[in-house]
Write an enzyme that holds these catalytic residues in place. Structure first.
Site, PDB file in Angstrom:
ATOM      1  N   HIS A 165     -15.859 -14.480  27.326  1.00 38.33           N
ATOM      2  CA  HIS A 165     -15.118 -15.001  26.166  1.00 38.33           C
ATOM      3  C   HIS A 165     -15.823 -14.599  24.868  1.00 38.33           C
ATOM      4  CE1 HIS A 165     -12.933 -17.782  23.606  1.00 38.33           C
ATOM      5  NE2 HIS A 165     -12.148 -18.092  24.631  1.00 38.33           N
TER       6      HIS A 165
ATOM      7  N   GLY B   1     -22.453 -22.193   3.094  1.00 35.45           N
ATOM      8  CA  GLY B   1     -23.718 -21.566   3.455  1.00 35.45           C
ATOM      9  C   GLY B   1     -23.895 -20.188   2.873  1.00 35.45           C
TER      10      GLY B   1
ATOM     11  N   HIS C  76     -27.190 -17.930  11.292  1.00 33.00           N
ATOM     12  CA  HIS C  76     -28.371 -18.633  11.809  1.00 33.00           C
ATOM     13  C   HIS C  76     -28.963 -17.730  12.897  1.00 33.00           C
ATOM     14  CE1 HIS C  76     -30.644 -21.534  14.226  1.00 33.00           C
ATOM     15  NE2 HIS C  76     -30.578 -22.396  13.217  1.00 33.00           N
TER      16      HIS C  76
ATOM     17  N   THR D   3     -30.435 -17.960  15.716  1.00 37.48           N
ATOM     18  CA  THR D   3     -30.117 -18.164  17.136  1.00 37.48           C
ATOM     19  C   THR D   3     -28.762 -18.845  17.344  1.00 37.48           C
ATOM     20  OG1 THR D   3     -31.267 -20.309  17.102  1.00 37.48           O
ATOM     21  CG2 THR D   3     -32.557 -18.371  17.770  1.00 37.48           C
ATOM     22  N   ALA D   4     -28.349 -19.672  16.377  1.00 41.10           N
ATOM     23  CA  ALA D   4     -27.103 -20.447  16.551  1.00 41.10           C
ATOM     24  C   ALA D   4     -25.895 -19.754  15.933  1.00 41.10           C
ATOM     25  CB  ALA D   4     -27.266 -21.846  15.954  1.00 41.10           C
ATOM     26  N   GLY D   5     -26.093 -18.617  15.246  1.00 41.10           N
ATOM     27  CA  GLY D   5     -24.977 -17.840  14.746  1.00 41.10           C
ATOM     28  C   GLY D   5     -24.203 -18.504  13.626  1.00 41.10           C
TER      29      GLY D   5
END
Lengths: 305, 305
Positions: A82, A164, A169, A171-173
């Site tokens: 996905h 933002g 981010h 690692t968190a995108g």
């Protein structure tokens, strides 16, 4: 009427059930939150969590889940079928009762603001909360996925987040936050083994090829039953009602001499969607949901409280 | 699931609204009781109060109402078009959720016992709570009304009450207490001014003349609209569904070349009755009420509490 909002965050983890457990637990720490469903798909490597909460708590619960997901999911190490762009990939808010779509858009904005200010995760607003027409469609927002957006966002004005700075981010995108009507997965089964007929009827009913505005549809074969199916996503049941799609499919099937042998609702359906069906077929005059005993009861109990 | 019972006591007072106010206030003193409706008819000189309460409180609320009615209503001074035999004429209990008909029969018996032991009012059990077949029908139980029963009850074995001694209360008479399914007032409107067609169709649909078991029906003229109506009481919507009566009437009307132009639900309807309509017309496969979002939400909230 209590203001109840449904929230269906999608997380980019469908294999490590302990990670999903911790995310769900974080959401449930917020009082008033009620978990309705959770489903993980290992091939997609993705989990869909469905919960409801009072309007004044739902953002806190969503942010709590996103915070835990950011701690536990590193997109640099994630792969799955996905498409995805964030540890918390998408957070849609859906009005359920005592609340409007406009309220849910405000809720989505508040959630986006907090994801950035508290977690440092930038946010795109999508669907009804979109700030640009080209961001209404989630697939378009997510194009290029984590890696592509990471590379383009710093320089492309078209990629600038709604909340933002223009960088993902590490690692968190990046997360898509939106507001949308409730979605109903609704399939109609046809008494034939000829999948071409299901595909032709799906074409007639779906928006993309000239059909109803709020219907997505595909024709499938159900091999084990020897029949075919028109599989639909009813993306706005107040705009395009279940009975209208059903009646059109029945009529189109007649043209091929094929009977409708049944239909099915997959997962959850709002009560209002079924009440509209009863209202249509009984040709009700002046019917109000206040006449439904359970509805009256719920309102009376709230007045008492 | 909370055990919720509906109770629809009928009081023999439809003119002095202060009397009805006091009776309703007495019912509402019981915590957990929720008033859904009250209607007074001056010609009938009768009031119908509709309330719901948890199963463990509903008898206390009904007895509180009956006590106040016994204080304020003297049947020796009562006259009205509607037949009556008690200050509190009839108390039916209806299962709404989380409770069976058998439970409601036990509730009716408990209520009957308390009306006698606490208020000295004898009681006939009727409908599903009846102890003899001839007492299932309320009209048969009430035959002769207050005055006739007062004169016969002391000597006639057939008139012996189910609770209490064989004599009516001097001013409050005798009360019928029963259990029954929810009743739905449901009318179908026909595009003709010929009332004979409505009467013929009413005959076809109603139990009395060979139609559906749980349907009472009459044909009426709606003069102001220039149309006619098949007016029904659906006395057990799980036994005879709304859609089945509607479809039969539509088919019978076709035989006269008359269209069904609409239908109407008068007053309250249980949600389950409408869900059955949606299920039928959409030909749903394997549908469960647990798929209804509000249903799932209510259950989840109760588990949390």
């Amino acid at each position: 009427m209590r203001s109840i909002v449904e929230c269906i965050p999608n997380f980019s983890e469908g294999r490590r059930s302990d990670v999903v457990d911790q995310i769900v637990a974080a959401i449930r720490t917020v009082p008033g939150t009620v978990l309705l469903d959770r489903e993980s798909d290992p091939n997609h490597n993705r989990s869909v969590v469905t919960f409801v909460a009072p309007a004044d708590r739902v953002v806190t619960a969503a942010v709590a889940g996103a915070k835990k997901a950011a701690e536990l999911i590193d997109l640099n190490k994630h792969s799955g079928e996905h498409p995805r762009m964030g540890s918390t990939d998408v957070i849609p808010f859906v009005p359920i009762s005592g609340i409007t779509m406009e309220d849910c858009i405000a809720i989505a904005r508040s959630c986006g603001e907090r994801l950035w200010s508290e977690l440092g995760i930038p946010v795109y607003l999508y669907e009804k909360a979109a700030t640009r027409p080209e961001r209404e469609n989630l697939a378009a927002v997510r194009k290029g996925q984590f890696e592509g957006i990471r590379d383009e966002i710093t320089s492309s004005e078209a990629r600038r987040p709604d909340f933002g700075e223009p960088r993902v981010h590490a690692t968190a995108g990046i997360t898509a936050v939106g507001a949308r009507p409730a979605l109903i997965a609704y399939n109609v089964n046809l008494g034939t083994g000829n999948v071409q007929i299901a595909k032709k009827i799906a074409n007639a009913v779906r928006h993309q090829s000239g059909g109803f505005r709020y219907v997505k549809a595909l024709g499938f074969e159900l091999k084990d039953r020897g029949i075919v199916q028109v599989s639909m996503n009813m993306v706005n049941f107040e705009g395009t009602a279940l009975f209208r799609a059903f009646e059109l499919i029945k009529r189109e099937a007649q043209r091929y001499g094929v009977p409708v042998i049944g239909s099915e609702i997959v997962g959850l359906v709002p009560q209002r969607a079924l009440n509209a069906v009863a209202d249509f077929y009984l040709q009700l005059e002046n019917f109000s949901e206040n006449q439904i005993l359970e509805h009256r009861l719920a309102e009376a109990i709230e007045e008492t409280e």
